[in-house]
Design an enzyme around this catalytic site. Structure first.
Site, PDB file in Angstrom:
ATOM      1  N   LEU A   1     -20.964  31.465   3.171  1.00 22.90           N
ATOM      2  CA  LEU A   1     -21.629  31.947   1.969  1.00 22.90           C
ATOM      3  C   LEU A   1     -20.678  32.832   1.187  1.00 22.90           C
ATOM      4  O   LEU A   1     -19.956  33.650   1.777  1.00 22.90           O
ATOM      5  CB  LEU A   1     -22.884  32.752   2.326  1.00 22.90           C
ATOM      6  CG  LEU A   1     -24.141  31.971   2.713  1.00 22.90           C
ATOM      7  CD1 LEU A   1     -25.186  32.920   3.281  1.00 22.90           C
ATOM      8  CD2 LEU A   1     -24.709  31.212   1.522  1.00 22.90           C
ATOM      9  N   ASP A   2     -20.667  32.702  -0.143  1.00 25.46           N
ATOM     10  CA  ASP A   2     -19.873  33.594  -0.981  1.00 25.46           C
ATOM     11  C   ASP A   2     -20.301  35.037  -0.742  1.00 25.46           C
ATOM     12  O   ASP A   2     -21.472  35.301  -0.425  1.00 25.46           O
ATOM     13  CB  ASP A   2     -20.067  33.254  -2.458  1.00 25.46           C
ATOM     14  CG  ASP A   2     -19.437  31.924  -2.847  1.00 25.46           C
ATOM     15  OD1 ASP A   2     -18.427  31.547  -2.213  1.00 25.46           O
ATOM     16  OD2 ASP A   2     -19.944  31.277  -3.778  1.00 25.46           O
ATOM     17  N   PRO A   3     -19.376  35.994  -0.901  1.00 24.20           N
ATOM     18  CA  PRO A   3     -19.732  37.395  -0.671  1.00 24.20           C
ATOM     19  C   PRO A   3     -20.953  37.861  -1.463  1.00 24.20           C
ATOM     20  O   PRO A   3     -21.792  38.607  -0.932  1.00 24.20           O
ATOM     21  CB  PRO A   3     -18.470  38.151  -1.098  1.00 24.20           C
ATOM     22  CG  PRO A   3     -17.367  37.186  -0.821  1.00 24.20           C
ATOM     23  CD  PRO A   3     -17.931  35.830  -1.148  1.00 24.20           C
TER      24      PRO A   3
END
Length: 287
Positions: A41-43
């Site tokens: 997952l993207d930050p």
């Protein structure tokens, strides 16, 4: 602490931390160097992250990772280089008058198979370097469109005053929701970026069953059979166990596609069914 930890964790990742950071917390909690996750997952994103602990990392590839379900909010009227709230502003553009009927029609136009251009800021490899590293260095590069499938698209809400669209979607592996948000905004004759993104489901696994990051140190691990369809645990007799420890094929009166073989509750190996025989697929460390 348990150095022999083995199993899976469903974690609800917070916004503004990396997936790798969650791995590190699990390594500390379970006293192991082996932790992997399914579907980074993207930050800035939150939601479901599946972690494999210990030698369960050898089983991670068997977990179905498509399709995935997300809930996302698009901020209309502005475009950013990363296509999310973390990036630099590239463009401001007016937002035309919109109603829910028009928005739903645009969302539904993305259903089915199509081509999508990955974001410049992505983890894709370009000539041996990550795309996001090239983008940060200001290096020009080209990418090829990828094939995606959108199987569900639903308007959750539209805030006219804030100019924000929240939608829920189910997509194939490799789909970039940031790019999808940009494309939706453009089809509505404006620009936009993702204000928020939350993953709620990975096939049959739901974020509703996930633990918070704070609960990782006290969590109980899930059996691989909970996360892997068609996996069964089987206790072997001493002669079968001897053969399995040596990686020999076994004839077993079973139908499951994969068997997690044990003797006296000790893991031996993962076997895969091939016609009427089970063959060693992954071995586990044992004395």
């Amino acid at each position: 602490m348990n150095s022999d930890a083995f199993g899976f964790l469903l974690v609800d990742k917070k916004e503004d931390v990396t997936s790798t950071y969650v791995d590190i917390q699990a390594k500390k909690a379970f006293n192991t160097r082996r932790v992997g996750h399914l579907g980074t997952l993207d930050p800035f994103a939150s939601g479901l992250l599946l972690l494999a602990i210990g030698e369960a990392t050898k089983l991670l590839s068997l977990v179905p990772d498509s399709p995935k379900t997300y809930e996302a909010t698009i901020q209309l009227g502005q475009e950013r280089d990363t296509l999310d709230r973390c990036g630099n502003v590239l463009l401001d553009q007016p937002v035309p008058p919109l109603d829910k009927t028009e928005i739903k029609a645009v969302l539904n136009s993305f259903l089915g198979q199509s081509k999508q251009m990955p974001p410049r800021y992505s983890a894709k490899w370009i000539d041996g370097k990550r795309a996001y590293d090239l983008a940060r260095e200001g290096i020009e590069f080209t990418q090829k469109p990828i094939s995606i499938t959108v199987s569900h698209m639903e308007l959750v809400s539209y805030d006219k005053e804030a100019k924000q669209i929240t939608f829920r979607t189910t997509v194939s592996k490799g789909t970039y929701i940031r790019s999808l948000g940009q494309d939706i905004a453009r089809k509505l004759n404006t620009v936009g970026y993702l204000l928020s993104l939350r993953r709620t489901r990975i096939p049959s696994l739901s974020v509703e069953d996930a633990i918070s990051m704070e609960d990782i140190p006290s969590a109980s691990l899930l059996s691989p059979t909970f996360c892997i369809p068609g996996l069964k645990t089987l206790e072997l007799n001493p002669e079968q166990a001897r053969k399995a420890r040596n990686g020999l094929s076994l004839r077993l009166n079973e139908s499951a596609p994969y068997l997690l073989l044990r003797e006296s509750n000790t893991r031996i190996a993962l076997y895969k069914k091939e016609q009427d025989t089970y063959r060693c697929y992954r071995g586990f460390a044992h004395d």
